[in-house]
Design an enzyme around this catalytic site. Sequence first.
Site: not given
Length: 398
Positions: A208-210, A275
């Site tokens: 995943g990402n932030h 994102a």
Amino acid sequence: MLKNKNIILGVCGSIAAYKSAFLVRLLVKAGANVKVILTPDGANFITPLTLATLSKNPVYTQYFEEESGVWSNHVELGLWADLIIIAPISANTLAKLATGICDNLLTAVYLSAKCPVYVAPAMDLDMWKHESTQFNIDRITAFGNVVISPGSGELASGLFGEGRMAEPEEIVSFLDNSIKKLMPLFGKKVMVTAGPTYEAIDPVRFIGNHSSGKMGFAIADELAKLGADVTLVAGPSAQKSTEILNRVDVTSAEEMFEACNTFFENTFITVMCAAVADYKPKTIATHKIKKQEHNLVLELEKTIDILTSLGKRKKDNQILVGFALETNDEETYAKSKLEKKNLDLVILNSLNDKGAGFKSDTNKITIFNRALEKTVFELKSKTEVAKDICEAILKIIK
Ligand code: CTP
């Protein structure tokens, strides 16, 4: 639509004044700030105490209080209002509005106000039909005021016919629709993506990402406030929205692609703020991957670039906005994304700007349009940034 709107409710001398209590309640319930002005005759039909209690504001009945000398500034009241609704309006006050007679606080506020004015007449059948009344109705309509027509039914006189003030619910929904129609994106279908995507490795792990989704949610909310019919395609995010009715929750890039594909055809504006993961594990393990003695190598494959695929399908009457999150050579990369992905606007975020990008409540953006003209913005709250982005979109439409 009435949320946080400053509304002046004028109440004239008519038995329908009792309905104004319900009207105040509905307006307050819809989130409006309501101030009531009673004409001297209106005060004979309903008490200021009732309307003050319901509106949570003092009720204005005259220019000044005789005992205290406190003066009600009609100009200030007129300018405070986002809209004026006079319900009920009597034949007498209608005639005053038509001729500019200004002999009480309500008519003075009417003449001072710059906002839209709505009137809901209430009178007996023959008074309503009278040529003088109809002449006055035509006249005030020609001035730009809006008449909420009376309904038919049994009147206070016992006669049957037209003249009954519209019901408070009808008035509120009329005001709501009128405000919506004045909005720049009224009825336009818009899609916004927000948040990260999660690409599963096994049943318990993902890549995943932030991204928190804050920026995308703020844009979706702002577009909704401009009247758009917004579909929000959201990756996993804790964000909530009270403005968005159509929220589609997705997890992976593939799910986001499918959702975007479904809605894109009919959208006028699409803002891709999510994102999206560029890579996903080539295979998803069916069972939890057990710790091994040596390193674990995951083979990743590319996800589909949703924005590029929408850019290819985009028609001339569609607006497509993308983001570029960069750490170096920011402007060059942003401009190349604008061109490669066939965008109308690209919003550049540089992670080198303090307070910009993921998780924080602020952001700092630079916008490039199709002509590669650049607009640089200060660090602002994400709500304010969303407003700037919407402003840039409205500029294209104009
Ligand atoms: N985007 C997308 N689908 C992807 C990747 C990105 O729709 N698989 C969209 C994002 O929502 C964003 C824009 O493309 O609006 C740019 O995303 P960004 O991550 O900055 O760039 P990438 O195109 O992924 O390129 P790179 O990561 O190499 O900078």
